[in-house]
Each structure stands twice: as structure tokens, then as C-alpha cells.
Design a protein around this motif. Structure first.
Motif, PDB file in Angstrom:
ATOM      1  N   TYR A   1      -5.849   9.122   6.730  1.00  0.00           N
ATOM      2  CA  TYR A   1      -7.110   8.385   6.651  1.00  0.00           C
ATOM      3  C   TYR A   1      -7.487   8.050   5.211  1.00  0.00           C
ATOM      4  N   GLU A   2      -7.335   9.020   4.309  1.00  0.00           N
ATOM      5  CA  GLU A   2      -7.776   8.790   2.931  1.00  0.00           C
ATOM      6  C   GLU A   2      -6.957   7.687   2.265  1.00  0.00           C
ATOM      7  N   ASP A   3      -5.635   7.758   2.358  1.00  0.00           N
ATOM      8  CA  ASP A   3      -4.779   6.737   1.736  1.00  0.00           C
ATOM      9  C   ASP A   3      -5.068   5.357   2.300  1.00  0.00           C
ATOM     10  N   ILE A   4      -5.213   5.281   3.630  1.00  0.00           N
ATOM     11  CA  ILE A   4      -5.458   3.987   4.279  1.00  0.00           C
ATOM     12  C   ILE A   4      -6.817   3.434   3.860  1.00  0.00           C
ATOM     13  N   TYR A   5      -7.819   4.290   3.842  1.00  0.00           N
ATOM     14  CA  TYR A   5      -9.161   3.839   3.444  1.00  0.00           C
ATOM     15  C   TYR A   5      -9.162   3.303   2.014  1.00  0.00           C
ATOM     16  N   ILE A   6      -8.529   4.022   1.107  1.00  0.00           N
ATOM     17  CA  ILE A   6      -8.501   3.602  -0.299  1.00  0.00           C
ATOM     18  C   ILE A   6      -7.812   2.250  -0.438  1.00  0.00           C
TER      19      ILE A   6
ATOM     20  N   SER B   1     -15.111  11.257  -3.910  1.00  0.00           N
ATOM     21  CA  SER B   1     -13.990  10.468  -3.418  1.00  0.00           C
ATOM     22  C   SER B   1     -12.814  10.516  -4.397  1.00  0.00           C
ATOM     23  N   TYR B   2     -11.658  10.138  -3.878  1.00  0.00           N
ATOM     24  CA  TYR B   2     -10.435  10.094  -4.699  1.00  0.00           C
ATOM     25  C   TYR B   2     -10.617   9.166  -5.898  1.00  0.00           C
ATOM     26  N   LEU B   3     -11.200   7.970  -5.654  1.00  0.00           N
ATOM     27  CA  LEU B   3     -11.372   7.003  -6.747  1.00  0.00           C
ATOM     28  C   LEU B   3     -12.400   7.496  -7.761  1.00  0.00           C
ATOM     29  N   ALA B   4     -13.423   8.214  -7.305  1.00  0.00           N
ATOM     30  CA  ALA B   4     -14.408   8.775  -8.238  1.00  0.00           C
ATOM     31  C   ALA B   4     -13.758   9.824  -9.125  1.00  0.00           C
ATOM     32  N   LYS B   5     -12.821  10.595  -8.564  1.00  0.00           N
ATOM     33  CA  LYS B   5     -12.110  11.583  -9.376  1.00  0.00           C
ATOM     34  C   LYS B   5     -11.215  10.899 -10.413  1.00  0.00           C
ATOM     35  N   LYS B   6     -10.678   9.730 -10.074  1.00  0.00           N
ATOM     36  CA  LYS B   6      -9.891   8.998 -11.057  1.00  0.00           C
ATOM     37  C   LYS B   6     -10.769   8.560 -12.224  1.00  0.00           C
ATOM     38  N   VAL B   7     -12.017   8.170 -11.935  1.00  0.00           N
ATOM     39  CA  VAL B   7     -12.963   7.817 -12.999  1.00  0.00           C
ATOM     40  C   VAL B   7     -13.198   9.024 -13.903  1.00  0.00           C
ATOM     41  N   ILE B   8     -13.344  10.197 -13.304  1.00  0.00           N
ATOM     42  CA  ILE B   8     -13.551  11.430 -14.072  1.00  0.00           C
ATOM     43  C   ILE B   8     -12.369  11.686 -14.997  1.00  0.00           C
ATOM     44  N   LYS B   9     -11.153  11.487 -14.499  1.00  0.00           N
ATOM     45  CA  LYS B   9      -9.964  11.753 -15.305  1.00  0.00           C
ATOM     46  C   LYS B   9      -9.829  10.776 -16.466  1.00  0.00           C
ATOM     47  N   GLN B  10     -10.350   9.564 -16.309  1.00  0.00           N
ATOM     48  CA  GLN B  10     -10.207   8.553 -17.356  1.00  0.00           C
ATOM     49  C   GLN B  10     -11.251   8.704 -18.464  1.00  0.00           C
ATOM     50  N   HIS B  11     -12.318   9.453 -18.213  1.00  0.00           N
ATOM     51  CA  HIS B  11     -13.384   9.621 -19.197  1.00  0.00           C
ATOM     52  C   HIS B  11     -12.963  10.657 -20.251  1.00  0.00           C
ATOM     53  N   LYS B  12     -13.427  10.503 -21.488  1.00  0.00           N
ATOM     54  CA  LYS B  12     -13.025  11.393 -22.584  1.00  0.00           C
ATOM     55  C   LYS B  12     -13.870  12.657 -22.695  1.00  0.00           C
ATOM     56  N   TRP B  13     -15.021  12.702 -22.054  1.00  0.00           N
ATOM     57  CA  TRP B  13     -15.881  13.877 -22.021  1.00  0.00           C
ATOM     58  C   TRP B  13     -16.202  14.448 -23.397  1.00  0.00           C
ATOM     59  N   PRO B  14     -16.885  13.663 -24.243  1.00  0.00           N
ATOM     60  CA  PRO B  14     -17.272  14.188 -25.559  1.00  0.00           C
ATOM     61  C   PRO B  14     -18.227  15.369 -25.460  1.00  0.00           C
ATOM     62  N   GLY B  15     -18.971  15.467 -24.352  1.00  0.00           N
ATOM     63  CA  GLY B  15     -19.876  16.595 -24.162  1.00  0.00           C
ATOM     64  C   GLY B  15     -19.255  17.749 -23.407  1.00  0.00           C
ATOM     65  N   ASN B  16     -17.977  17.601 -23.033  1.00  0.00           N
ATOM     66  CA  ASN B  16     -17.196  18.660 -22.406  1.00  0.00           C
ATOM     67  C   ASN B  16     -17.815  19.168 -21.103  1.00  0.00           C
ATOM     68  N   ILE B  17     -17.750  20.501 -20.860  1.00  0.00           N
ATOM     69  CA  ILE B  17     -18.195  21.038 -19.569  1.00  0.00           C
ATOM     70  C   ILE B  17     -19.668  20.741 -19.327  1.00  0.00           C
ATOM     71  N   ARG B  18     -20.468  20.826 -20.374  1.00  0.00           N
ATOM     72  CA  ARG B  18     -21.908  20.565 -20.222  1.00  0.00           C
ATOM     73  C   ARG B  18     -22.132  19.132 -19.728  1.00  0.00           C
ATOM     74  N   GLU B  19     -21.396  18.186 -20.303  1.00  0.00           N
ATOM     75  CA  GLU B  19     -21.527  16.790 -19.870  1.00  0.00           C
ATOM     76  C   GLU B  19     -21.026  16.617 -18.441  1.00  0.00           C
TER      77      GLU B  19
ATOM     78  N   ALA C   1       0.857  -1.185   0.000  1.00  0.00           N
ATOM     79  CA  ALA C   1       0.000   0.000   0.000  1.00  0.00           C
ATOM     80  C   ALA C   1       0.891   1.231   0.000  1.00  0.00           C
ATOM     81  N   ASN C   2       0.729   2.074  -0.996  1.00  0.00           N
ATOM     82  CA  ASN C   2       1.534   3.299  -1.081  1.00  0.00           C
ATOM     83  C   ASN C   2       0.883   4.394  -0.240  1.00  0.00           C
TER      84      ASN C   2
END
Length: 474
Positions: A61-66, A362-380, A53-54
Motif C-alpha cells: 500500500y505505501e509504495d503504491i500510494y507514494i 509519511s515516507y515523503l515527510a521523512k525524506k524531507v527530514i533527511k534532506q534538512h541540515k538541522w543547524p539546531g540539531n535535536i532541539r530543532e 514505479a519502483n
């Protein structure tokens, strides 16, 4: 482990209890753990797995929880009989194990020591969360507001949020244009904020107290175009029961924003050009000339230079509107902006929509956001955050809820090597998109160690990397 002998709570536990599999999670050096696992494997008959675990800190708390939640997600099956040993680790780690074991992963808790041996632990309280989606607290008018997702009427440049150099440069250029009485052409994919920039230019100009008239050129019914643009007199055609002002008249002394400008039919382009040349027009059914003093801002996602070359757009009209030109980048090329943009949108939208008040991601939810291509951009992105908040079971939107809120359009995700060169894009943005993606991945993998990232990605040194981070807005 001491002098080749097993000691400690893990050994005390496995001496007296039988397990099918032992899962270890550690933050020690590889050499220490390898020796320990080898010795432990010689003493027990079950399989032993170990994962690192890194952690930035043994009390983070956040790192340990993840790390703990991911381990349990990976190894626990529906019919698993799970046991968790609380004794090793810091009090923070023990608190996280109790939280997970009393909510998402029911288990038997153990604690062990050399002095007192091993014992099952009864933790005499329940932790539960009632699932009451936030949508149940909204009335119909609030739901309608959520669905509109329009640019704020009083949008100014402070509302265009960024920490990236590209968007900041565009804001600076737009503020300069706001003070000049020149036409502005805004390029950008759907949802990149073209109308927000147009409103900001208007609100920062000398015309800010006058009308801002926004029109979607792609929605013009062919039989009503002249009436929409020029207006009409009563009786000019069947159904014209009253006089009506056209958009040129409505925008007098203010700003006229023509969205989807590239969709104008050739015949309409001719009529618009005449108005732009002398500011004069005639209402349908009227013989008198009218005049209007308006500032023109246009927006399109089409490459108008290509449209001109193909004979689909008038060259003289193009050069008349393309004086101040802004090109807005797609969201997928703003990797360095995403975290900041998400947090800022959550705060600003929470002011308007109670469903977002008190919500975080959550941190992991933000990782999902970063991996998405967002074809609808800010509106999406705005719509996705609202959708995730509506169905979130708690105050923190988790990874699964974020994935559920996303729409994946089959066949809509363009490869970097499959872009249509006839459509408007900047090769430098694509190269920056690739570079940003891998830098962010490497920063996460190395816990932000720039020297390691520079070696991984082939930069000369960490200073070269720092310069690129600044340039890309990461």
C-alpha cells in the motif's frame, strides 16, 4: 498486447474515449512497456507519457500510494479534467486510486473490459477529512510545556536514543565517567544534547539523589556574577534583602553543570579556578570561608584549545576541567540515526503531549527530514515535529506539512568547504557526513540492493559497503 495487437482495458478505453494526454504508470520491464507505448502511439492522436514505479510488491500500500500520489501531483493542473482507469492492476492499486480520486484529486472513474466495454463508474460514497488542527485541543499550560522543550529532569542513558555506533560509544564512555569523580567537559553544537548527557552522568553516579544545578554561563550579568556563584549575605549590596546561596553552595554533594562554559569572562575564570583548587569560597558580605563538595560538568560549543591559544581562556582552568571529554556529533552527521530518532521522539513526546498521540510521519515527510541540515540539531528536530503535529490536518504528517514546519535560515547553512577551521569540528565527522549522505541516497535509489550501491559508489564489493554501513550506523 498479444502478437503485435493491442488488447486489454487501456486499449478498450482509448478506443471509445478521447483524451488530451495519457499518463501510464507501470512496474513491468522497460522492453515490454516500450513496445506497448510505441504501438499505442500509432493508434491514438494524443500524447502518451509513461513512468516506472519502483514497487517492492504489487500489493504494498505505501509504495503504491507514494507512486500514484506523486504522478497525480506532477500532472494534474487546477483546471484539469482528470479521468482514472481502475481496471488495470491489483485490488490494492484500485483501492489507492479510489482513495486519491475521492479526496485529493477529484476525477471521473472508468472501468473497461473486452466483454463489457467501457463505462463510467459511480462510487457512491464520500471520503473527507475535517481540518481541525490539534492545537485547538491544548490549553495554555500544555502549550507552555510544548514551548519549553527541556531535557527531562530524570534523564538517564536509556533516554539517549540511537542505533548509531558513534552515539553508542559516547554513551558507553559517559557511563564510565559517571562512576568516576572526575570533571567532565562536553563539546557539541547547540541542541546536540549536552545537558541531557550531563543529567544522565549525574543520574548514573553516586550523587544521583543529590542536587543537579544547571547554570548558563552566557547569561551571567556582569554585576551579579559573584552573587550567582558565591552567594551573598543580607545587606552585602543594594537590593540584597536576604541571605542567598550561590550555585557552589546549592550544588554541595551534588553536580554543578556549567553550560556555555567558553563564555566565562577571564576574571570569572580566575575565581572559579580558586574554588576548584580547594573547594573553598566566601559569600559576598561575609568574612567566613565556605566549602562545597560538588562534581563539575561543563559544556561548550567553542574550541577551548583555540581559545587558550588566543589568550581568551586560561590554560590552567582548561586542563582542570578537561579530564573526561565527550564530543557530541551534530544531527546532520547522524543520517543513519534519523529515521529511528524521529520515530522514537514521536513516541516519547506523545506520552507528554497529547497533540502527538496517534500521529505518524509519511515516507515523503521523512525524506524531507533527511534532506534538512538541522543547524539546531535535536532541539530543532523536536520543535519541528511538534510544530508539524500542531498544524497537521490528519493523523499522518505529510511532505507539505513537514516542509511548512521547517525554518530555513538564509546564510546559515555552511558548505562543507566553508567551515571555519577556528571553530571546533572533526574532519572525520565531515567525511562521514558526506559518505552517509550518498550511501542513503544510493540505498533509496536501488531499493536497498547493496551490490548495486557498492558498484554505484565505487566500493570494492558489497561486504566492504556492509562494513561501512555498520561503522556509520546506517
Amino acid at each position: 498486447m498479444s502478437d503485435g495487437l493491442l488488447t486489454g482495458p487501456i486499449w478498450e478505453t482509448v478506443k471509445f474515449e478521447n483524451f488530451d494526454v495519457i499518463e501510464l504508470i507501470y512496474n513491468y520491464s522497460e522492453d515490454e512497456v516500450r513496445a506497448y507505448v510505441t504501438l499505442l502511439s500509432q493508434q491514438v492522436k494524443c500524447k502518451i507519457n509513461a513512468r516506472k514505479a519502483n514497487l517492492s510488491s504489487p500489493i504494498d500500500y505505501e509504495d503504491i500510494y507514494i507512486a500514484a500520489e506523486q504522478l497525480l501531483k506532477d500532472v494534474v493542473q487546477p483546471d484539469s479534467d482528470l479521468s482514472i482507469l481502475l481496471s488495470p492492476g491489483t485490488p490494492t492499486m484500485q483501492a489507492i486510486w479510489v482513495l486519491l480520486g475521492k479526496t485529493l484529486f477529484p476525477c471521473t472513474f472508468y472501468q473497461a473490459s473486452k466483454e463489457q466495454g467501457i463505462e463510467a463508474v459511480n462510487i457512491p460514497f464520500k471520503v473527507s477529512a475535517e481540518y481541525i488542527p490539534a492545537v485547538t485541543h491544548l490549553n495554555q499550560s500544555e502549550l507552555s510545556k510544548l514551548a519549553q522543550l527541556e531535557a527531562p529532569v530524570d534523564s538517564a542513558f536509556d533516554d539517549i536514543i540511537t542505533i548509531g555506533a558513534d552515539i553508542q560509544t559516547l554513551k558507553n564512555q559517559a557511563q564510565i565517567l559517571a562512576q568516576q569523580e572526575v570533571p567532565v567537559l562536553i563539546y557539541g553544537e547547540s541542541g546536540t544534547g549536552k545537558e541531557m548527557f550531563a543529567r544522565a552522568i549525574h543520574n548514573a553516579s553516586a550523587r544521583k539523589d543529590k542536587p543537579f544545578i544547571a547554570v548558563n554561563c552566557g547569561a551571567f550579568p556582569s554585576e551579579l556574577i559573584d552573587s550567582i556563584l558565591f552567594g551573598h549575605k543580607r545587606g552585602a549590596f543594594t537590593g540584597a534583602v536576604t541571605d542567598k546561596a550561590g550555585v557552589f553552595e546549592q550544588a554541595n554533594n551534588g553536580t554543578l553543570f556549567l553550560d556555555e562554559f567558553g563564555e566565562l569572562e577571564p576574571a570569572v575564570q580566575v575565581r572559579l579556578l580558586r574554588v576548584l583548587q580547594d573547594g573553598k569560597y566566601t559569600r559576598l558580605g561575609d568574612s567566613d570561608n565556605q566549602s562545597s563538595d560538588f562534581r563539575l560538568i561543563t559544556a561548550t560549543n567553542k574550541n577551548l584549545m583555540h581559545e587558550v591559544a588566543q589568550g581568551r581562556f586560561r590554560e590552567d582552568l582548561f586542563y582542570r576541567v578537561a579530564i573526561g571529554v565527550l564530543q557530541l556529533p551534530p544531527l546532520r552527521s547522524r543520517q543513519g540515526d534519523l529515521d529511528f530518532l524521529v520515530d522514537s521522539l514521536m513516541k516519547t513526546m506523545a506520552v507528554e503531549h497529547c497533540v502527538l498521540q496517534g500521529k505518524n510521519i509519511s515516507y515523503l515527510a521523512k525524506k524531507v527530514i533527511k534532506q534538512h541540515k538541522w543547524p539546531g540539531n535535536i532541539r530543532e528536530l523536536r520543535a519541528t515535529l511538534l510544530r508539524a503535529a500542531l498544524w497537521s490536518a490528519s493523523d499522518c504528517i505529510d511532505e507539505a506539512e513537514m516542509r511548512q514546519a521547517l525554518f530555513i535560515m538564509d546564510g546559515k547553512q555552511e558548505s562543507l568547504l566553508d567551515r571555519d577551521i577556528h571553530q571546533d569540528f572533526d574532519i572525520h565527522h565531515i567525511l562521514s557526513e558526506v559518505e552517509s549522505y550518498y550511501i542513503v541516497q544510493a540505498l533509496e535509489q536501488t531499493d536497498g540492493n547493496k551490490s548495486k550501491v557498492a558498484r554505484l559508489l565505487g566500493y570494492n564489493n558489497h561486504q566492504t559497503l556492509s562494513n561501512r554501513l555498520k561503522k556509520l550506523g546506517i
